[in-house]
Design a protein around this motif. Structure first.
Motif, PDB file in Angstrom:
ATOM      1  N   ILE A 197      -6.304  44.637 -22.539  1.00 26.15           N
ATOM      2  CA  ILE A 197      -5.770  45.358 -21.380  1.00 26.15           C
ATOM      3  C   ILE A 197      -4.255  45.477 -21.531  1.00 26.15           C
ATOM      4  N   MET A 198      -3.758  46.693 -21.326  1.00 26.98           N
ATOM      5  CA  MET A 198      -2.344  46.972 -21.517  1.00 26.98           C
ATOM      6  C   MET A 198      -1.630  47.095 -20.168  1.00 26.98           C
ATOM      7  N   LYS A 205       2.131  48.435 -24.422  1.00 28.07           N
ATOM      8  CA  LYS A 205       2.446  47.012 -24.356  1.00 28.07           C
ATOM      9  C   LYS A 205       1.323  46.266 -23.654  1.00 28.07           C
ATOM     10  N   LYS A 206       1.040  45.064 -24.140  1.00 21.92           N
ATOM     11  CA  LYS A 206      -0.025  44.255 -23.566  1.00 21.92           C
ATOM     12  C   LYS A 206       0.338  43.830 -22.143  1.00 21.92           C
ATOM     13  N   ASP A 211       6.074  39.983 -17.738  1.00 22.89           N
ATOM     14  CA  ASP A 211       6.731  41.263 -17.454  1.00 22.89           C
ATOM     15  C   ASP A 211       7.409  41.175 -16.082  1.00 22.89           C
ATOM     16  N   PRO A 212       8.687  41.559 -15.989  1.00 26.62           N
ATOM     17  CA  PRO A 212       9.388  41.423 -14.704  1.00 26.62           C
ATOM     18  C   PRO A 212       8.829  42.315 -13.598  1.00 26.62           C
ATOM     19  N   SER A 216       3.281  46.163 -13.306  1.00 24.42           N
ATOM     20  CA  SER A 216       2.758  46.279 -14.668  1.00 24.42           C
ATOM     21  C   SER A 216       1.374  45.656 -14.802  1.00 24.42           C
ATOM     22  N   ARG A 217       0.948  44.885 -13.798  1.00 27.25           N
ATOM     23  CA  ARG A 217      -0.296  44.125 -13.928  1.00 27.25           C
ATOM     24  C   ARG A 217      -0.996  44.006 -12.578  1.00 27.25           C
ATOM     25  N   ILE A 218      -2.283  43.799 -12.644  1.00 30.47           N
ATOM     26  CA  ILE A 218      -3.078  43.444 -11.473  1.00 30.47           C
ATOM     27  C   ILE A 218      -3.408  41.966 -11.604  1.00 30.47           C
TER      28      ILE A 218
END
Length: 345
Positions: A197-198, A205-206, A211-212, A216-218
């Motif tokens: 998952i990127m 990017k992974k 990541d700040p 960028s993510r769940i």
């Protein structure tokens, strides 16, 4: 040293795996690892660990670290790891990890560690100021696995090098001390359904908890509103979704979101494109949000319930630590005998 070992024969199907307690677990951790560990419970004797000793290779806030250990434990359980059927504990509860890691510090070679790419990535340009723990932590990772004489390790692409080092350390220990096959050479378990998952902000990017950008993510613990907002803001391109896999070339964000949909649905890429191909991103994101909420919502709810009772989580970790020590203590007694240490029986 040859002969009969107090710890008995090597098991045939014991798995060791762990996650660092360094912030929220995210969708990539779930789809790429934990969901597959849940599926391994039926076929393997599983030892699942919250690797808090690895976490302190970089500075941690003590209060936040305790909370993160409990949060990862809650995530394990909420995702389906059963602490009644498996060993679930935090690494520092079992001193065998640290003791065997020191022994492996004396077995592993500097040249082996100098080749570890993750140290270079994590230390960056400031290598001279990195902790020695960060440099030798692959030896601790080997100790995590071999203290249980684990035969299998679920690994992703970024961990294959460390598993190879573990095998090298096991081989050298066995050869140096004429211990035949005392430590097994653990085999990788590479799940066919493991998803890479990127980042939602950059499909090249992974997905990472370092990541700040929260967008960028769940996170596994995110609620429906947070999931929906993050997916709405996820980077896309102006074209509709393709109907063939070839159409995803040079479209990393589209490929990532379709991959997430397929992983959450347990569909192949071909099946996923058949289901959603041709849709505009606006409509697809609505479908993806509904799906993500349906899968992650119950996990997040269960995590919140578990986190409301830290004493219960601590009890699970304590019991897991006791069970872990029961496995490793006779193995370590054999290690001491093999090396030549004088220890009480």
């Amino acid at each position: 040293m040859n002969g009969t070992y107090k710890s008995g024969p090597t098991p045939t199907n014991r798995i060791f795996s762990g996650v660092q307690p360094t912030g929220n677990l995210h969708l990539g951790n779930y789809l790429g690892a934990i969901r597959n560990w849940v599926r391994l419970q039926a076929d393997y004797e599983c030892v699942f660990c919250v690797v808090d000793m690895h976490a302190i290779t970089i500075k941690q806030d003590p209060v936040e670290l305790k909370n993160s250990i409990r949060e990862v434990t809650a995530a394990y359980i909420a995702c389906g790891i059963d602490p009644e059927k498996n060993i679930l504990f935090n690494q520092s509860q079992n001193h065998s990890h640290a003791e065997l890691a020191w022994i492996f510090n004396c077995v592993a070679r500097m040249g082996w560690l100098n080749r570890m790419t993750q140290f270079k990535e994590k230390a960056g340009k400031n290598r001279e100021n990195a902790s020695t723990g960060l440099f030798v932590y692959p030896n601790l990772m080997a100790a995590d696995i071999l203290a249980y004489r684990a035969t299998h390790v679920p690994v992703g692409e970024d961990q294959k090098q460390h598993l190879e080092l573990t095998r090298d350390i096991a081989t050298k220990f066995n050869n140096d001390f004429e211990a035949e096959d005392f430590f097994p050479l653990p085999e990788p378990v590479i799940m066919d359904t493991a998803a890479r998952i990127m980042s939602l902000r950059d499909g090249t990017k992974k997905m990472s908890k370092s990541d700040p950008s929260e967008y960028s993510r769940i996170n596994v613990a995110d609620g429906p509103d947070e999931i929906a907002q993050k997916l709405r803001k996820a980077k896309t391109d102006p074209e509709p979704l393709p109907t063939e896999a070839e159409g995803l070339e040079d479209r990393p964000e589209a490929k990532n979101l379709i991959g997430i949909y397929g992983a959450l649905s347990d569909l192949t890429m071909e099946e996923t494109l058949k289901a959603v191909g041709g849709k505009q991103f606006k409509d697809f994101k609505t479908d993806l949000t509904d799906l993500a909420v349906s899968v992650l919502g119950p996990i997040g709810d269960e995590m919140k319930r578990l986190m409301a009772d830290p004493a219960h989580l601590d009890g699970i970790l304590c019991k897991g630590g006791e069970d872990a020590r029961k496995i490793t203590q006779p193995i370590m007694q054999d290690v001491y005998d093999i090396i030549g240490f004088v220890r009480p029986e």
